[in-house]
Design a protein around this motif. Structure first.
Motif, short mmCIF file in Angstrom:
data_model
loop_
_atom_site.label_atom_id
_atom_site.label_comp_id
_atom_site.label_asym_id
_atom_site.label_seq_id
_atom_site.Cartn_x
_atom_site.Cartn_y
_atom_site.Cartn_z
N ASP A 173 4.82 8.60 -6.01
CA ASP A 173 5.65 7.76 -6.88
C ASP A 173 7.08 7.61 -6.39
O ASP A 173 7.95 7.12 -7.12
CB ASP A 173 5.65 8.32 -8.30
CG ASP A 173 6.11 9.78 -8.37
OD1 ASP A 173 6.28 10.39 -7.29
OD2 ASP A 173 6.30 10.30 -9.48
N GLN A 201 0.35 -1.24 -6.64
CA GLN A 201 -0.08 -0.74 -5.34
C GLN A 201 -1.59 -0.52 -5.27
O GLN A 201 -2.10 -0.15 -4.22
CB GLN A 201 0.67 0.54 -4.98
CG GLN A 201 2.12 0.29 -4.58
CD GLN A 201 2.83 1.53 -4.05
OE1 GLN A 201 2.49 2.65 -4.38
NE2 GLN A 201 3.83 1.31 -3.22
N TYR A 202 -2.27 -0.77 -6.39
CA TYR A 202 -3.73 -0.78 -6.32
C TYR A 202 -4.21 -1.82 -5.32
O TYR A 202 -5.32 -1.73 -4.78
CB TYR A 202 -4.33 -1.07 -7.70
CG TYR A 202 -4.28 -2.52 -8.11
CD1 TYR A 202 -5.28 -3.41 -7.72
CD2 TYR A 202 -3.22 -3.02 -8.86
CE1 TYR A 202 -5.22 -4.75 -8.09
CE2 TYR A 202 -3.15 -4.35 -9.22
CZ TYR A 202 -4.16 -5.21 -8.83
OH TYR A 202 -4.10 -6.54 -9.17
N SER A 218 0.84 -1.19 0.00
CA SER A 218 0.00 0.00 0.00
C SER A 218 0.88 1.24 0.00
O SER A 218 2.01 1.23 0.49
CB SER A 218 -0.90 0.00 1.24
OG SER A 218 -1.89 1.00 1.14
N ASN A 219 0.36 2.32 -0.56
CA ASN A 219 1.05 3.60 -0.60
C ASN A 219 0.64 4.43 0.61
O ASN A 219 -0.49 4.30 1.10
CB ASN A 219 0.70 4.33 -1.90
CG ASN A 219 1.66 5.44 -2.22
OD1 ASN A 219 1.68 6.49 -1.59
ND2 ASN A 219 2.48 5.22 -3.25
N THR A 262 -2.77 6.22 0.66
CA THR A 262 -3.91 5.37 0.31
C THR A 262 -5.26 5.89 0.82
O THR A 262 -6.27 5.74 0.15
CB THR A 262 -3.67 3.93 0.81
OG1 THR A 262 -4.72 3.09 0.31
CG2 THR A 262 -3.64 3.86 2.34
N LEU A 287 1.14 6.46 -7.91
CA LEU A 287 1.60 5.33 -7.11
C LEU A 287 3.06 5.04 -7.45
O LEU A 287 3.51 5.36 -8.57
CB LEU A 287 0.75 4.09 -7.37
CG LEU A 287 -0.75 4.21 -7.05
CD1 LEU A 287 -1.47 2.94 -7.48
CD2 LEU A 287 -0.97 4.47 -5.57
N ASN A 326 -6.26 8.88 -1.55
CA ASN A 326 -6.08 8.72 -2.99
C ASN A 326 -7.30 8.04 -3.59
O ASN A 326 -7.54 6.85 -3.33
CB ASN A 326 -4.82 7.90 -3.27
CG ASN A 326 -4.47 7.84 -4.75
OD1 ASN A 326 -5.20 8.38 -5.59
ND2 ASN A 326 -3.37 7.19 -5.08
N TRP A 362 -7.80 7.00 -6.47
CA TRP A 362 -7.43 6.04 -7.50
C TRP A 362 -8.39 6.18 -8.67
O TRP A 362 -8.52 7.25 -9.24
CB TRP A 362 -7.40 4.63 -6.92
CG TRP A 362 -6.72 3.60 -7.77
CD1 TRP A 362 -5.44 3.63 -8.21
CD2 TRP A 362 -7.31 2.42 -8.28
NE1 TRP A 362 -5.17 2.51 -8.97
CE2 TRP A 362 -6.29 1.76 -9.04
CE3 TRP A 362 -8.55 1.83 -8.18
CZ2 TRP A 362 -6.53 0.56 -9.70
CZ3 TRP A 362 -8.78 0.64 -8.82
CH2 TRP A 362 -7.79 0.01 -9.58
#
Length: 560
Positions: A358, A293-294, A268-269, A272, A288, A275, A277
């Protein structure tokens, strides 16, 4: 903790039923009713390849003979067997419906039923969780919708379908916060065993998630009772029931390693929770560190973030007069353990590749034992979900507490936040409704006249390579025509086993022996490397989609 059984409240069972009905309505509003047709299967095939894997895995499992362990599939990795666990076909449903297989039509799916039941159970358990902290049934009902349409549920449903059953996490949280109301010690031991059993029966990644919550419950229970015996029995029940179901379903069969590669890629970022997404539309999407990392997506949603902002503003405006424990109607112990649970869940999800947007901030070296253990759950980004749901519970509960003396204001605040949450995700809902309400005819490369004539009488597809390119199409056609194959797309790497089989097949071909009822499949690139070898086989040939298929010229439709 707060006594939810106060006056002028509807019965907990009725609240559960109401919110389960709300969950069903939400499901139909997002996915429509066509997915609930047991005989409507096209949408499962004309979609993401993982969804095809789930459905085709069930197709072969239902028609294969029963074995023990009962979860084994023979016809997708012949001559080896693999567990239905590794096709992510929701094993508990697969087994139950296989029992009824003689009564079922050839085109049959239970994934629509699983979806609506998951939404209903999420709504029911979420209402009970909120009821523990909020003395207002209207807010509990409205608040349950945040959980029903949570971003990870919407992301996973009909992609990694089994992982949409996140009501298991909420059920574990309910077990924790209602620990005293569950009755006898024996009942608690049984309930935790049931949670462990169901996690394996749906998706084993829920084991570490619910296991974290069990450990939190054990800590609070042991501290309050000054005894460790019953908490240890609960842990033993959870672990033993999970292992027993793994064995029953054949998870230890087939010789594949449970440890997957790529730990640090599927985490995970740090962004999260904020975000959106591809789910939300109001906040800007954040980058990401890598696309995978989704797996750790845990977007709280614009509505929940608004509630946090309002609570923070209220605390600043009015001054910090109350502790979080008071807002949760709990002791300091529960508050501290909750914070620890969020921290552990988040940490396990972001290590070892700790990244923001990133950029990798730190690659944390792990002890070998921990790295191996986490390799079993290499998509560790998913472990962030318990933290997300605790934060979601905090947002709704703190909001209700902030306006506790003004019930209409509290209700309006939560309602406005819910409307914002729905609006934030509305584009995603619309896309999904259109997708699952449309017609989806199933076509494979074997369905045209020439290809079907070529495959006529075949009993086996033999892939002489390990890639999973046309294996799903071939497996579906094989299900319809009773054709087994040696290679399939499983949740665990089976390449070594497939290569062993390929060596055997080539050894036979080198001796001029072709299996009479087999269709051999190679890629064009393999053919181009040694065309004389393949042209020298006494075989009929056909080209399709970058592949060369061949079979013995003299067909003997008996068993090879």
């Amino acid at each position: 903790m707060f006594d939810a059984r106060s006056r002028n409240r509807i019965h907990a069972g009725l609240l559960f039923a109401i919110c389960a009905a709300v969950g069903a309505l939400c499901f139909i509003g997002i996915y429509g009713v066509r997915v609930l047709d047991f005989t409507n299967t096209g949408w499962l095939f004309d979609n993401d390849h993982d969804l095809r894997q789930h459905y085709i895995g069930w197709c072969h499992f239902r028609t294969d003979p029963w074995h023990f362990p009962i979860g084994l599939i023979d016809s997708l990795s012949y001559p080896d067997s693999m567990s239905v666990i590794y096709t992510d076909s929701i094993p508990v449903f697969a087994v139950l419906f296989k029992l009824a297989n003689p009564l079922l039509p050839q085109e049959f799916q239970y994934f629509g039923l699983f979806g609506i039941l998951s939404f209903m159970l999420m709504g029911g358990f979420a209402s009970l969780l909120l009821r523990r902290f909020i003395n207002d049934d209207i807010i509990c009902i409205a608040g349950s919708v945040f959980y029903i349409i949570s971003a990870p549920v919407i992301q996973r449903m009909y992609y990694h379908t089994a992982l949409a059953a996140q009501w298991l996490i909420i059920a574990a949280l309910v077990m924790w916060v209602y620990n005293r109301e569950l009755g006898s010690d024996v009942r608690r031991v049984i309930y935790w065993g049931l949670i462990g059993f169901l996690c394996v029966g749906i998706h084993s990644y829920f084991l570490p998630m619910t296991g974290m919550i069990l450990l939190a419950a054990m800590i609070t229970q042991a501290a309050e009772d000054k005894k460790i015996g019953i908490p240890l029995l609960e842990l033993a029940s959870f672990c033993l029931c999970a292992v027993a179901n793994l064995y029953i379903l054949g998870a230890f069969y087939g010789g594949t390693s449970p440890v997957g590669y790529g730990l640090g890629t599927f985490g995970s970022n740090l962004n999260t929770f904020i975000n959106p997404w591809e789910i939300g539309r109001f906040l800007p999407s954040l980058p990401l560190q890598n696309w995978f990392q989704y797996e750790g997506m845990a977007y709280l949603g614009a509505g929940i973030l608004l509630l946090f902002a309002l609570v923070a503003a209220g605390m600043v405006f009015r001054g910090v007069r109350h502790t979080p424990e008071e807002a949760f109607h709990s002791s300091k112990l529960y508050g501290r353990v909750s914070v620890a649970l969020v921290a552990v869940s988040f940490l396990l999800a972001v290590i070892p590749n700790i990244s923001f947007n990133d950029k990798t901030l730190l690659w944390l070296p792990l002890p070998q034992a921990l790295e191996t253990c986490m390799g079993i759950f290499r998509s560790n980004g998913r472990l962030v979900w318990p933290a997300m749901y605790v934060l979601m519970t905090a947002a709704v509960s703190f909001s209700a507490y902030t306006f506790r003396h003004y019930a209409p204001v509290a209700r309006i605040t939560v309602a406005v936040a819910l409307i914002l949450q729905i609006a934030d995700m509305s584009d995603t809902f619309r896309i999904k409704y259109d997708l699952y309400s449309a017609d989806h005819p199933i076509e494979t490369l074997w369905d045209d006249e020439e290809a079907s004539a070529f495959a006529a009488g075949a009993g086996e597809f033999i892939f002489l390579y390990t890639d999973n390119d046309i294996t799903l199409q071939s497996a579906y056609y094989g299900y319809l025509h009773n054709i087994r194959q040696n290679n399939f797309y499983f949740a665990r790497d089976t390449d070594d086993k497939v290569r062993e089989g390929i060596e055997l097949y080539y050894s036979e071909l080198d001796k001029g022996n072709m299996r009479q009822s087999a269709v051999y499949i190679i890629r064009d690139e393999d053919y181009e490397k040694d065309p004389l070898y393949y042209d020298g086989l006494d075989a009929d040939m056909m080209r399709r989609s970058g592949h060369v298929m061949f079979k013995a010229k003299k067909q003997d439709h008996g068993t090879p």
